[in-house]
Design a protein around this motif. Structure first.
Motif, PDB file in Angstrom:
ATOM      1  N   ARG A 113       0.811  -1.218   0.000  1.00 40.86           N
ATOM      2  CA  ARG A 113       0.000   0.000   0.000  1.00 40.86           C
ATOM      3  C   ARG A 113       0.843   1.267   0.000  1.00 40.86           C
ATOM      4  O   ARG A 113       0.372   2.337  -0.380  1.00 40.86           O
ATOM      5  CB  ARG A 113      -0.921   0.003   1.222  1.00 40.86           C
ATOM      6  CG  ARG A 113      -2.111  -0.918   1.101  1.00 40.86           C
ATOM      7  CD  ARG A 113      -3.178  -0.310   0.228  1.00 40.86           C
ATOM      8  NE  ARG A 113      -4.389  -1.098   0.205  1.00 40.86           N
ATOM      9  CZ  ARG A 113      -5.530  -0.702  -0.377  1.00 40.86           C
ATOM     10  NH1 ARG A 113      -5.591   0.459  -0.970  1.00 40.86           N
ATOM     11  NH2 ARG A 113      -6.579  -1.486  -0.383  1.00 40.86           N
ATOM     12  N   SER A 114       2.100   1.150   0.433  1.00 43.72           N
ATOM     13  CA  SER A 114       2.966   2.325   0.540  1.00 43.72           C
ATOM     14  C   SER A 114       3.728   2.628  -0.739  1.00 43.72           C
ATOM     15  O   SER A 114       4.318   3.711  -0.857  1.00 43.72           O
ATOM     16  CB  SER A 114       3.975   2.127   1.687  1.00 43.72           C
ATOM     17  OG  SER A 114       3.320   1.994   2.928  1.00 43.72           O
ATOM     18  N   LEU A 115       3.760   1.713  -1.693  1.00 46.50           N
ATOM     19  CA  LEU A 115       4.638   1.880  -2.854  1.00 46.50           C
ATOM     20  C   LEU A 115       4.388   3.182  -3.609  1.00 46.50           C
ATOM     21  O   LEU A 115       5.330   3.878  -3.991  1.00 46.50           O
ATOM     22  CB  LEU A 115       4.480   0.686  -3.809  1.00 46.50           C
ATOM     23  CG  LEU A 115       5.099  -0.636  -3.356  1.00 46.50           C
ATOM     24  CD1 LEU A 115       4.747  -1.751  -4.338  1.00 46.50           C
ATOM     25  CD2 LEU A 115       6.609  -0.514  -3.208  1.00 46.50           C
ATOM     26  N   ILE A 116       3.126   3.506  -3.838  1.00 49.06           N
ATOM     27  CA  ILE A 116       2.793   4.724  -4.590  1.00 49.06           C
ATOM     28  C   ILE A 116       2.081   5.692  -3.660  1.00 49.06           C
ATOM     29  O   ILE A 116       0.940   5.467  -3.261  1.00 49.06           O
ATOM     30  CB  ILE A 116       1.897   4.414  -5.808  1.00 49.06           C
ATOM     31  CG1 ILE A 116       2.523   3.328  -6.690  1.00 49.06           C
ATOM     32  CG2 ILE A 116       1.659   5.696  -6.613  1.00 49.06           C
ATOM     33  CD1 ILE A 116       3.862   3.687  -7.297  1.00 49.06           C
ATOM     34  N   HIS A 117       2.758   6.777  -3.317  1.00 45.03           N
ATOM     35  CA  HIS A 117       2.177   7.783  -2.431  1.00 45.03           C
ATOM     36  C   HIS A 117       1.121   8.586  -3.195  1.00 45.03           C
ATOM     37  O   HIS A 117       1.309   8.916  -4.370  1.00 45.03           O
ATOM     38  CB  HIS A 117       3.282   8.720  -1.935  1.00 45.03           C
ATOM     39  CG  HIS A 117       2.892   9.522  -0.740  1.00 45.03           C
ATOM     40  ND1 HIS A 117       2.023  10.593  -0.824  1.00 45.03           N
ATOM     41  CD2 HIS A 117       3.242   9.422   0.566  1.00 45.03           C
ATOM     42  CE1 HIS A 117       1.869  11.111   0.389  1.00 45.03           C
ATOM     43  NE2 HIS A 117       2.587  10.418   1.240  1.00 45.03           N
ATOM     44  N   PRO A 118      -0.005   8.922  -2.556  1.00 44.93           N
ATOM     45  CA  PRO A 118      -1.047   9.678  -3.269  1.00 44.93           C
ATOM     46  C   PRO A 118      -0.575  11.011  -3.854  1.00 44.93           C
ATOM     47  O   PRO A 118      -1.096  11.466  -4.885  1.00 44.93           O
ATOM     48  CB  PRO A 118      -2.121   9.908  -2.182  1.00 44.93           C
ATOM     49  CG  PRO A 118      -1.890   8.850  -1.172  1.00 44.93           C
ATOM     50  CD  PRO A 118      -0.428   8.551  -1.191  1.00 44.93           C
TER      51      PRO A 118
END
Length: 293
Positions: free
Chosen positions: A230-235
């Motif tokens: 869930r952390s791989l791509i920051h919003p």
């Protein structure tokens, strides 16, 4: 059959002596980035195949992969710092005269170089170091404080093997920036040793687990997989190319192309963990929630 611990460590130490890189020397950081090259293969972008992707110009698509690369690299730094602490703790009470301990410390040195290399890459592509976000930072602090045994080494594999699959493909893709391909090549070569070391520790530690112990390590590992994935791509990556970060993140996680990418990137990992009974029971739902199984 599991290889002898000392024999494996000896081979890994010899490999480290033959095939290690100094990013300050082996990467041409002064080289110009090419205006028409992506920073990840386009089909691995989190929005590829969605209406949001179709609305982006070619330059916006390239910029999106630039920021996605920076996000993944900064999460890589976060987890490698965790890994270094775990390996130092693993070595604390170990005999420093054993090859096993000496290789653990050699891996710490590798990860120091990798973290600096990723930091320089993020700087070179002119992006923020997005990192995992505050929730990820807090949970990572907890993980590195309490992790031990099979879920510690398997947790290391979660971060290493998912990114390794992406980097192996990227380093061979001519549509990707040459500088990025070189960084990926160095990381893939050196990370192969780390994966071997961690996998063998999982193989040694899992068979003797009690039912309660197995449930604990399954739960720890599933939650690690959830946070890392869930952390791989920051919003904020999406805001950088003019998209609403909340809408784009929702679209990305519903995107079948992106979910297929995650499943593909984690396929060797989940096969290995499944064969060793570390994915199962109620924790399996967590793996399914992040599209890894």
């Amino acid at each position: 059959m599991i290889a002898d611990r000392e024999r494996t460590a000896e081979r890994l130490l010899n490999s480290s002596a033959r095939n290690s890189y100094d990013p300050d020397v082996d990467i041409d950081w002064a080289a110009d980035l090419l205006p028409d090259k992506y920073f990840l293969p386009a089909h691995r972008s989190s929005l590829y195949g969605t209406p949001l992707w179709d609305r982006l110009s070619e330059q916006q698509r390239i910029d999106l992969t630039r920021h996605e690369l920076a996000s993944i690299a900064s999460v890589g730094i976060w987890f490698e710092v965790i890994l270094m602490e775990l390996l130092v703790r693993h070595s604390y009470n170990s005999d420093p005269l054993t090859r096993h301990t000496q290789y653990a410390l050699t891996e710490v040195a590798d990860e120091c170089r990798h973290s600096v290399m990723f930091a320089r890459l993020i700087e070179k592509v002119d992006c923020p170091a997005y990192g995992p976000g505050q929730t990820g930072l807090r949970l990572g602090r907890l993980f590195k404080s309490i992790a031990f045994g099979p879920s510690m080494f398997a947790g290391i594999l979660v971060a290493e093997e998912i990114t390794d699959a992406l980097q192996r493909e990227s380093m061979a893709d001519p549509s990707v920036q040459p500088l990025v391909r070189m960084v990926n090549r160095i990381h893939v070569i050196e990370e192969a040793r780390h994966v071997r070391y961690a996998r063998e520790e999982v193989l040694r530690g899992t068979p003797g687990l009690s039912r309660v112990g197995l449930s604990y390590h399954r739960a720890m590992l599933a939650r690690t997989a959830f946070i890392v994935t869930r952390s791989l791509i920051h919003p904020r990556v999406y805001r950088a190319v003019g998209l609403d970060p909340y809408e784009a993140r929702r679209v990305a996680w519903a995107n079948p192309h992106y979910r297929d990418t995650l499943r593909w990137a984690g396929s060797k990992l989940t096969s290995f963990l499944g064969e060793n009974n570390l994915i199962g029971g109620s924790s399996r739902k967590i793996w399914q929630a992040v599209a890894l199984v």
